[in-house]
Design a protein around this motif. Sequence first.
Motif, PDB file in Angstrom:
ATOM      1  N   ALA A   1       0.848  -1.192   0.000  1.00  0.00           N
ATOM      2  CA  ALA A   1       0.000   0.000   0.000  1.00  0.00           C
ATOM      3  C   ALA A   1       0.884   1.242   0.000  1.00  0.00           C
ATOM      4  O   ALA A   1       0.906   2.008   0.958  1.00  0.00           O
ATOM      5  N   PRO A   2       1.621   1.469  -1.099  1.00  0.00           N
ATOM      6  CA  PRO A   2       2.612   2.552  -1.119  1.00  0.00           C
ATOM      7  C   PRO A   2       2.048   3.953  -0.976  1.00  0.00           C
ATOM      8  O   PRO A   2       2.784   4.873  -0.609  1.00  0.00           O
ATOM      9  N   LYS A   3       0.756   4.125  -1.261  1.00  0.00           N
ATOM     10  CA  LYS A   3       0.169   5.464  -1.176  1.00  0.00           C
ATOM     11  C   LYS A   3      -0.579   5.703   0.136  1.00  0.00           C
ATOM     12  O   LYS A   3      -1.200   6.751   0.316  1.00  0.00           O
ATOM     13  N   ALA A   4      -0.482   4.749   1.052  1.00  0.00           N
ATOM     14  CA  ALA A   4      -1.223   4.865   2.314  1.00  0.00           C
ATOM     15  C   ALA A   4      -0.704   6.030   3.156  1.00  0.00           C
ATOM     16  O   ALA A   4       0.476   6.081   3.508  1.00  0.00           O
ATOM     17  N   SER A   5      -1.591   6.955   3.488  1.00  0.00           N
ATOM     18  CA  SER A   5      -1.203   8.087   4.341  1.00  0.00           C
ATOM     19  C   SER A   5      -1.277   7.710   5.811  1.00  0.00           C
ATOM     20  O   SER A   5      -0.670   8.363   6.663  1.00  0.00           O
ATOM     21  N   ASN A   6      -2.007   6.636   6.100  1.00  0.00           N
ATOM     22  CA  ASN A   6      -2.085   6.113   7.464  1.00  0.00           C
ATOM     23  C   ASN A   6      -2.629   4.688   7.383  1.00  0.00           C
ATOM     24  O   ASN A   6      -2.976   4.199   6.309  1.00  0.00           O
ATOM     25  N   PHE A   7      -2.719   4.041   8.535  1.00  0.00           N
ATOM     26  CA  PHE A   7      -3.196   2.670   8.596  1.00  0.00           C
ATOM     27  C   PHE A   7      -4.437   2.592   9.482  1.00  0.00           C
ATOM     28  O   PHE A   7      -4.649   3.437  10.343  1.00  0.00           O
ATOM     29  N   GLY A   8      -5.224   1.562   9.260  1.00  0.00           N
ATOM     30  CA  GLY A   8      -6.423   1.391  10.060  1.00  0.00           C
ATOM     31  C   GLY A   8      -6.143   0.720  11.384  1.00  0.00           C
ATOM     32  O   GLY A   8      -5.055   0.194  11.626  1.00  0.00           O
ATOM     33  N   GLY A   9      -7.132   0.728  12.258  1.00  0.00           N
ATOM     34  CA  GLY A   9      -7.022   0.047  13.545  1.00  0.00           C
ATOM     35  C   GLY A   9      -5.881   0.531  14.408  1.00  0.00           C
ATOM     36  O   GLY A   9      -5.640   1.742  14.529  1.00  0.00           O
ATOM     37  N   ASP A  10      -5.164  -0.428  15.000  1.00  0.00           N
ATOM     38  CA  ASP A  10      -4.073  -0.095  15.915  1.00  0.00           C
ATOM     39  C   ASP A  10      -2.701  -0.068  15.232  1.00  0.00           C
ATOM     40  O   ASP A  10      -1.672   0.024  15.905  1.00  0.00           O
ATOM     41  N   VAL A  11      -2.684  -0.172  13.899  1.00  0.00           N
ATOM     42  CA  VAL A  11      -1.413  -0.190  13.178  1.00  0.00           C
ATOM     43  C   VAL A  11      -0.946   1.231  12.887  1.00  0.00           C
ATOM     44  O   VAL A  11      -1.717   2.086  12.447  1.00  0.00           O
ATOM     45  N   SER A  12       0.325   1.490  13.161  1.00  0.00           N
ATOM     46  CA  SER A  12       0.960   2.777  12.899  1.00  0.00           C
ATOM     47  C   SER A  12       2.415   2.513  12.560  1.00  0.00           C
ATOM     48  O   SER A  12       2.904   1.378  12.692  1.00  0.00           O
ATOM     49  N   ASN A  13       3.119   3.547  12.139  1.00  0.00           N
ATOM     50  CA  ASN A  13       4.540   3.369  11.858  1.00  0.00           C
ATOM     51  C   ASN A  13       5.290   2.886  13.093  1.00  0.00           C
ATOM     52  O   ASN A  13       6.149   2.003  13.004  1.00  0.00           O
ATOM     53  N   GLN A  14       4.966   3.444  14.246  1.00  0.00           N
ATOM     54  CA  GLN A  14       5.642   3.032  15.467  1.00  0.00           C
ATOM     55  C   GLN A  14       5.304   1.592  15.821  1.00  0.00           C
ATOM     56  O   GLN A  14       6.170   0.825  16.251  1.00  0.00           O
ATOM     57  N   ALA A  15       4.053   1.192  15.615  1.00  0.00           N
ATOM     58  CA  ALA A  15       3.662  -0.189  15.893  1.00  0.00           C
ATOM     59  C   ALA A  15       4.406  -1.151  14.973  1.00  0.00           C
ATOM     60  O   ALA A  15       4.800  -2.248  15.389  1.00  0.00           O
ATOM     61  N   ILE A  16       4.629  -0.743  13.722  1.00  0.00           N
ATOM     62  CA  ILE A  16       5.365  -1.579  12.772  1.00  0.00           C
ATOM     63  C   ILE A  16       6.832  -1.683  13.187  1.00  0.00           C
ATOM     64  O   ILE A  16       7.436  -2.765  13.128  1.00  0.00           O
ATOM     65  N   LEU A  17       7.418  -0.584  13.623  1.00  0.00           N
ATOM     66  CA  LEU A  17       8.814  -0.602  14.070  1.00  0.00           C
ATOM     67  C   LEU A  17       8.972  -1.472  15.316  1.00  0.00           C
ATOM     68  O   LEU A  17       9.952  -2.214  15.447  1.00  0.00           O
ATOM     69  N   ASP A  18       8.005  -1.400  16.214  1.00  0.00           N
ATOM     70  CA  ASP A  18       8.043  -2.252  17.406  1.00  0.00           C
ATOM     71  C   ASP A  18       7.931  -3.726  17.001  1.00  0.00           C
ATOM     72  O   ASP A  18       8.580  -4.594  17.596  1.00  0.00           O
ATOM     73  N   PHE A  19       7.118  -3.987  16.002  1.00  0.00           N
ATOM     74  CA  PHE A  19       6.932  -5.336  15.469  1.00  0.00           C
ATOM     75  C   PHE A  19       8.271  -5.889  14.967  1.00  0.00           C
ATOM     76  O   PHE A  19       8.664  -7.017  15.290  1.00  0.00           O
ATOM     77  N   VAL A  20       8.986  -5.080  14.207  1.00  0.00           N
ATOM     78  CA  VAL A  20      10.290  -5.498  13.665  1.00  0.00           C
ATOM     79  C   VAL A  20      11.327  -5.631  14.770  1.00  0.00           C
ATOM     80  O   VAL A  20      12.113  -6.593  14.799  1.00  0.00           O
ATOM     81  N   ASP A  21      11.325  -4.679  15.698  1.00  0.00           N
ATOM     82  CA  ASP A  21      12.295  -4.713  16.799  1.00  0.00           C
ATOM     83  C   ASP A  21      12.123  -5.957  17.666  1.00  0.00           C
ATOM     84  O   ASP A  21      13.068  -6.402  18.322  1.00  0.00           O
TER      85      ASP A  21
END
Length: 261
Positions: A80-100
């Motif tokens: 979803a390269p054009k996504a300005s944000n994500f639905g639900g509880d997903v965010s950039n920080q949540a994704i980074l925490d997921f990877v970490d």
Amino acid sequence: MRAFGCFLCFALLAAAIPATLAQNNVLVLIGSSSVKDTHSQFFDDLRAASFNVDIKSVKDKSLKLKEYDTFLYDSLVLFAPKASNFGGDVSNQAILDFVDSGKNLLLAASPDASDNIRSLALECGVELDDKGATVYDHFSHQAADGADDPTLVATTAVVESSAIFGSNQPKAPVLFQGAAATVPSSSELAIVALSGEPTAYSADPSKASPDPPALPVGGGAALVTLVQVGKTFEIVFIPSAALFVHESEADLAPSLRDGPQ
């Protein structure tokens, strides 16, 4: 060559995921329902390799990567390269925490990727080219619809690594259509897995090209980048949608340079 690009993407994702995982649950977030068709061979390859693939809209209000303190997935794929944000509880920080936490991320982008996706890529250690910039190669490319298309770049500049590909080191050219990226010198754990040929360059077709070029050229144009977070490469960054499309699906998406929504 589209088929080989699809194989390359599958090989990179599979290499990032330890074989010891019991479930191999993969969440795929898509910006358009058409991705289910244009990328179906990629999804089928994952399922054939015993991955549990859950495909959801990037705008789904019920999205979540974990419940209480337990992650629900082992890998996240963002189409979803054009996504300005994500639905639900997903965010950039949540994704980074997921990877970490040791999980894996495959992040696809495009020349017109949103600021949100660009920011996420940068947080992962990869800088996407200026918005609108596309990879060109007037000497190593493939025709499209009967006419030469210098944006359908053909490259054999794949990193040689048994740690990544095992005994399946890619040999055939990979067809790439999309943007390029650069790896900042501070990103010591990033490796360029696929780059442009010496004649490749990145430019915005709506602007005059500076001399010398200000954007990546040749091997400096990162087309596929792997980022090591723990002991393995846990992030795969690919600024192209066409690379995931099998030849048999190409007529479903005649031009994927800008990627899905």
